[in-house]
Write an enzyme that holds these catalytic residues in place. Structure first.
Site, PDB file in Angstrom:
ATOM      1  N   SER A  14      -1.638-104.175  12.904  1.00  0.00           N
ATOM      2  CA  SER A  14      -1.129-105.247  11.928  1.00  0.00           C
ATOM      3  C   SER A  14      -1.884-106.313  11.695  1.00  0.00           C
ATOM      4  CB  SER A  14       0.393-105.322  12.566  1.00  0.00           C
ATOM      5  OG  SER A  14       0.054-106.211  13.574  1.00  0.00           O
ATOM      6  N   ASP A  63       8.738-103.433   5.967  1.00  0.00           N
ATOM      7  CA  ASP A  63       9.770-103.787   7.077  1.00  0.00           C
ATOM      8  C   ASP A  63      10.860-104.708   6.409  1.00  0.00           C
ATOM      9  OD1 ASP A  63       8.278-102.383   8.716  1.00  0.00           O
ATOM     10  OD2 ASP A  63       7.588-103.928  10.060  1.00  0.00           O
ATOM     11  N   ARG A 102       3.678-121.143  10.184  1.00  0.00           N
ATOM     12  CA  ARG A 102       5.284-120.749  10.231  1.00  0.00           C
ATOM     13  C   ARG A 102       6.314-121.918   9.960  1.00  0.00           C
ATOM     14  NH1 ARG A 102       3.449-116.283   9.112  1.00  0.00           N
ATOM     15  NH2 ARG A 102       3.391-114.741  10.608  1.00  0.00           N
ATOM     16  N   ASP A 131       6.513-115.244  16.834  1.00  0.00           N
ATOM     17  CA  ASP A 131       7.023-115.828  15.475  1.00  0.00           C
ATOM     18  C   ASP A 131       8.378-115.978  15.551  1.00  0.00           C
ATOM     19  OD1 ASP A 131       4.640-116.092  14.062  1.00  0.00           O
ATOM     20  OD2 ASP A 131       4.419-114.087  13.258  1.00  0.00           O
TER      21      ASP A 131
END
Length: 406
Positions: free
Chosen positions: A182, A17, A97, A126
């Site tokens: 995922s 990705d 994050r 996110d």
């Protein structure tokens, strides 16, 4: 294109990705791309990310080991607050994050970039967490979120784009044999979501789990450990002092072997939808239990209860991406002030998925055996309780609606 982008810093994993995003940024914005890959303890070799970036002709590549900073400056402060989102989730993805966003902005300043980019989708949390961090730290930064801009809205279109631009595709992705979920991993946890896990009734495949054995297959013998705390942070296991990242790694190992730290959760995303996630947080599960046990003999009752009242708000701030907000920082100062006396040792038994506190001691303990004993004592007058009870009962005696009791 108005306000052209000259240079962008991309949060780059080296996977398909973000490799597609790297190429797309060059195609769409005709700009130079700088890649940034953070080692947060995800357990993967990161040099392939460097090689792939070099293959794309990237001139400025940043691969940085941030494990110690991650645990010391983000995980441990969060655990001082006993933070659990919606009562159970230990926020393993959320807490990573703000550090990634912070370092991206620092690199952007360093290399003179005028934009930053991430690979988060337009459906998830996110994107919010990254971008709230970017804007808090650099209000005028330009953010490029490809998943909200491009028309590559299917797996087939992504693979076609990769083939067209000669982006290497692993055999599992090309053949459709990639895992049916995922993942996101760091030193605190691994998350699994999507695909086969989207049905909340579907049971996770046992082969999915990477850091924990099944509790049924864990050892039949109890493992006993002792964790030492200083000002609310763990500093040693069984008397051996360790750095933050080393200590969390050790807890992950012992917890994983004992089947500790699995969670299957349907949570409320900030963007409004419900999402099913399965998590492994082995060391963090032990740490959360141990920290509360340490507080139980070192914190004043009302100070501890105030922390418990504030914790859901604090956890929600982290989950929703407000790590850099003034309210989270204000709460952190309050929380950290309560931790000055949270010093001592907690003993725990680990057994087949369970963490049991079996002892705690502290030089700052406010537990008084002399007061609590059932034997004769000279420090507590039991007659005092009569007035205490009558004063607290006064409003009930004066104003309680006895006719409402049937």
């Amino acid at each position: 294109m108005s306000n052209p982008v000259k240079k962008v810093v991309l949060a780059y994993s080296g996977g398909l990705d973000t490799s597609i995003i790297l190429k797309w940024l060059r195609e769409e914005y005709n700009c130079e791309v700088v890649t940034f890959t953070a080692d947060l303890g995800q357990g993967e070799e990161l040099e392939p990310a460097r090689k792939k970036a070099e293959m794309f002709g990237v001139k400025e590549i940043f691969i940085e080991d941030l494990r110690e900073e991650f645990v010391r400056e983000y995980v441990f402060p969060m655990f001082r607050a006993n933070a659990h989102y919606e009562g159970v989730y230990l926020l393993g993805t959320s807490i990573a994050r703000p550090l990634i966003a912070k370092r991206q902005i620092e690199i952007a300043e360093m290399v003179g970039a005028d934009a930053v980019s991430h690979g988060a989708t337009g459906k998830g949390n996110d994107q919010v967490r990254f971008e709230l961090g970017y804007y808090a730290l650099k209000p005028d930064v330009r953010v490029i979120a490809p998943w909200r801009e491009w028309d590559l809205n299917s797996r087939t279109m992504l693979l076609d784009f990769a083939k067209k631009h000669q982006i290497p595709i692993s055999a599992d992705k090309a053949g459709g044999d990639e895992p049916p979920y995922s993942t996101d991993a760091n030193l605190l946890h691994i998350s699994y979501e999507g695909k086969a896990l989207e049905d909340p009734w579907g049971k996770p495949d046992e082969n999915m789990f990477m850091r924990t054995v099944s509790p049924q297959n864990a050892p039949d013998a109890i493992t006993t450990i002792e964790i030492e705390f200083e000002q609310g942070d763990p500093v040693a296991i069984n008397g051996k002092r360790m750095s933050p990242a080393t200590l969390l790694t050790a807890l992950n190992d012992v917890a994983g072997k004992n089947g500790i730290g699995r969670l299957d959760l349907v949570e409320n995303r900030y963007v409004g939808m419900k999402s099913r996630g399965v998590y492994e947080t082995p060391g963090g599960t032990i740490l959360a239990t141990a920290h509360r046990a340490m507080e139980s003999i070192t914190l004043d009752r009302n100070a501890g209860h105030l922390k418990d009242e504030l914790m859901p708000r604090y956890a929600e701030m982290i989950y929703n991406g407000y790590w850099w907000s003034p309210e989270r920082q204000a709460l952190q100062r309050l929380i950290d002030d309560t931790q000055k006396t949270v010093n001592g040792v907690v003993r725990l038994d680990l057994y087949k998925g369970n963490v049991t506190v079996t002892g705690r001691k502290s030089p700052n303990s406010i537990y008084s055996e002399a007061h609590v004993t059932f034997e004769a004592d000279t420090v507590y007058n039991q007659r005092d309780a009569e007035g205490f009870i009558k004063l607290n009962a006064l409003r009930l005696r004066l104003g309680f609606d006895r006719d409402s009791v049937k």
